[in-house]
Design an enzyme around this catalytic site. Structure first.
Site, PDB file in Angstrom:
ATOM      1  N   LYS A 248      54.711  52.318  45.101  1.00 32.54           N
ATOM      2  CA  LYS A 248      54.730  51.516  43.885  1.00 32.54           C
ATOM      3  C   LYS A 248      53.379  51.601  43.575  1.00 32.54           C
ATOM      4  O   LYS A 248      53.314  51.743  42.387  1.00 32.54           O
ATOM      5  CB  LYS A 248      54.665  50.404  44.227  1.00 32.54           C
ATOM      6  N   ARG A 249      51.880  51.976  43.706  1.00 31.60           N
ATOM      7  CA  ARG A 249      50.681  52.310  42.900  1.00 31.60           C
ATOM      8  C   ARG A 249      50.834  52.804  42.111  1.00 31.60           C
ATOM      9  O   ARG A 249      49.990  53.322  40.855  1.00 31.60           O
ATOM     10  CB  ARG A 249      49.867  52.078  43.560  1.00 31.60           C
TER      11      ARG A 249
END
Ligand code: GLU
Length: 484
Positions: A248-249
Site C-alpha cells: 500500500k505504501r
C-alpha cells in the site's frame, strides 16, 4: 503455436485482488486473445477457513470493469459463470483415492497434536520443516480426521521447463509429503489445481513467480496421474520502486479501489500490461487492441517489474485527456454525485457538468479529482470560504485589493456578454489602466469567486459560473476584505 491455446485465471477468494493477481489475469487473457485461444476463470475456493466473504464478487466485478471477459463455465451465476472448485469436490476425492490405490499416495492419521509436536522438535533441532513420513508405509485406510499425502520420491530431482526461465530443477529430498486431500474432504490447492488444469485442457499455466516451488510437486502429480503437464510460464515479481515487496505504501491497492479513486480501466490495462511485459522497451501508451496484437510470451521479462505510481497517474491523465467530452461527463458523474457537498441538489445537473468539465479535463489525473473541495466544489456550491492569507494580493494588501475589486466590480456589472473573450478583453487593459500587473487583478478575482488560488483558466471559469454568481462572490469578498 499450433495446439489450441487454453489458459486460466485461478484466483483463491482469500482476499480482494491486488495488482499482482490482476496482472496474472490480464496476461492470461491477453495471451488467449492474441493467439485466438480460450480464457477460463476458475475460482479456487478450497480453503474454506481462509475464504473472505465478498471476494468472489469483488474479483468478478473487477474483471468485468477491466473488460476481461471469460469464455466458458458451467451455469453458475449466469450463463458464463466461472468454474468453482467447491462444486467439484467429488472429482478430487476420487482422484485422491485412485492415487492411494495406485501406491502414489497414502492416508495419514497423524493428529494435530502429533504434527505440532513434530514441528516443535524440528524447530528446536534447526531442521527444515516438513512431514516426517510417519504414516507413509503403514498402509492405513480412510478414517475420520485422516488426510491423503503424496509419496514424494526421496531421491533424484524433478525438472520442469519454464517458457520464461528455461529449465528449473528441484531436489526431491527437499520436498515433503504434501497433503492432497484434507480431513474436511476438500482438496489442497496442489491437487485441485493439477486435476482441473488437466480436465480443463489448459495448455499454458501462466502464473506468478511465487508458485515456482509448487511446480515440481505438480509435475510429480502429473506423472503419478499419467497426465501430460501443460507449458509453464512464471511471471516476474512486481516490486516497489525501492525494490521491496509491493505494498500500500507504494500506492498499490486492490483493483476496485483504483476504480473508486478514479482510474480508468483503459489506464489499468495499459499500465498493468507493462508490469513484466514490453512491446519494444520504449512504447508506453497502447490501447487494449494494440496490446492484444503485440502480446507474445517472448516479451514477458524475467526480471522483476517495478510498480511506479507516478507513471500510473501520468498515464491516467493521458487517458482522461483523450476522452470525448461527453464520455468524460458520464464518467465523472458518479464521483460528483457521491462527493459534492450534501447542500448541492441531486441529481447533479448533467448539462452544467458538461460546461465545467472541459475546463478540468486538462488538469485531471483521476476522475475522483473532478469532485474535490480544492478542485470543483466552487462550481456547484455557493458556500465559498475565504482565507485571509490567500485572498488579498500580497503587495496590495487587504485594503489595496479591496480598492482594486471595487473598481473592477462596476465594469463587470456593465459587461453584457459575460463570456471568456469579452471578459479577458475587459480585464487585461483594466489592469494596465489601474497601473497593476495582470496577475494582481486576476488572482484576487480568481480567489474571490472560487476561494482557491489554483483553478482552471479564469475567464472560462467566470463564464461557466455566470455573471450573477461572479458579481455576488466579488461582493462577498469585499465584505470579507473590509473585515480584515
Ligand atoms: N489459486 C492460486 C492463486 O490464488 C492459483 C495459482 C495458479 O495459478 O496455479 O493464485
Amino acid at each position: 503455436m499450433t495446439e489450441p491455446i487454453r489458459v486460466r485465471y485461478a484466483p483463491s477468494p482469500t482476499g480482494f485482488p491486488h495488482v499482482g493477481n490482476i496482472r496474472t489475469a490480464l496476461f492470461n487473457w491477453l495471451f488467449a486473445r492474441h493467439y485466438g485461444g480460450s480464457f477460463i476463470v476458475r475460482i479456487e475456493d478450497t480453503d474454506v477457513a481462509r475464504t473472505v466473504p465478498g471476494a468472489v464478487e469483488n474479483i468478478l466485478t473487477g474483471l468485468r470493469w477491466l473488460g476481461i471477459d471469460w469464455d466458458e463455465g458451467p451455469e453458475v451465476g449466469g450463463p458464463y459463470g466461472p468454474y468453482f472448485q467447491s462444486e467439484r469436490l467429488d472429482i478430487y476425492k476420487e482422484v485422491a483415492e485412485k492415487l492411494v490405490a495406485d501406491g502414489y499416495a497414502y492416508y495419514c492419521h497423524c493428529s494435530a497434536e502429533r504434527l505440532a509436536d513434530m514441528r516443535a522438535k524440528q524447530e528446536a533441532a534447526h531442521l527444515p520443516p516438513g512431514y516426517d513420513k510417519h504414516c507413509r508405509d503403514l498402509g492405513l485406510g480412510p478414517a475420520p480426521g485422516a488426510v491423503v499425502r503424496l509419496k514424494v520420491p526421496e531421491t533424484g530431482t524433478t525438472t520442469f521447463h519454464d517458457l520464461i526461465r528455461g529449465d528449473v530443477t528441484f531436489e526431491n529430498r527437499l520436498l515433503d509429503d504434501m497433503v492432497l486431500l484434507k480431513s474436511d474432504g476438500y482438496p489442497t490447492y496442489h491437487l485441485a489445481n493439477v486435476i482441473d488444469d488437466h480436465l480443463m485442457h489448459i495448455s499454458h499455466v501462466m502464473r506468478a513467480e511465487e508458485w515456482i516451488p509448487s511446480t515440481p510437486r505438480h509435475i510429480m502429480l502429473y506423472n503419478a496421474l499419467g497426465f501430460e503437464p501443460p507449458v509453464f510460464a512464471h511471471m516476474p515479481m512486481i516490486l516497489g520502486p525501492d525494490h521491496s515487496k509491493l505494498s500500500k505504501r507504494h500506492g498499490s491497492v486492490s483493483l476496485l479501489e483504483y476504480r473508486e479513486q478514479g482510474y480508468l480501466p483503459e489506464t489499468m490495462i495499459n499500465f498493468l500490461s507493462l508490469l513484466g511485459w514490453s512491446y519494444d522497451d520504449k512504447t508506453e501508451l497502447m490501447n487494449v487492441k494494440e496490446i492484444i496484437e503485440r502480446f507474445t510470451a517472448e516479451r514477458i521479462c524475467q526480471t522483476a517489474a517495478i510498480f511506479n505510481k507516478e507513471k500510473l497517474d501520468w498515464m491516467n491523465g493521458v487517458y482522461i485527456r483523450q476522452l470525448a467530452p461527453n464520455d468524460l461527463v458520464d464518467r465523472v458523474m458518479p464521483y460528483l454525485e457521491k462527493n459534492l457537498p450534501e447542500s448541492v441538489k441531486r441529481p447533479i445537473d448533467r448539462d452544467y457538468v458538461g460546461k465545467v468539465m472541459p475546463l478540468m479535463q486538462e488538469r485531471l489525473k483521476t476522475l475522483e479529482e473532478s469532485a474535490k473541495p480544492e478542485t470543483t466544489w466552487f462550481f456547484f456550491t455557493d458556500e465559498i470560504e475565504y482565507d485571509h492569507a490567500l485572498l488579498p494580493d500580497k503587495k496590495l494588501g487587504a485594503a489595496g485589493t479591496k480598492d482594486m475589486l471595487e473598481k473592477v466590480l462596476p465594469k463587470l456589472e456593465e459587461l453584457s456578454d459575460f463570456t471568456a473573450e469579452p471578459l479577458e478583453a475587459l480585464l487585461r487593459p483594466l489592469a494596465a489602466e489601474l497601473g497593476l500587473k495582470a496577475g494582481q487583478v486576476f488572482a484576487p478575482i480568481r480567489t474571490a469567486i472560487s476561494g482557491l488560488t489554483a483553478t482552471p483558466p479564469l475567464f472560462g471559469m467566470m463564464e461557466v459560473l455566470g455573471k450573477e454568481k461572479c458579481i455576488k462572490r466579488i461582493k462577498d469578498a469585499l465584505v470579507f476584505l473590509g473585515q480584515l
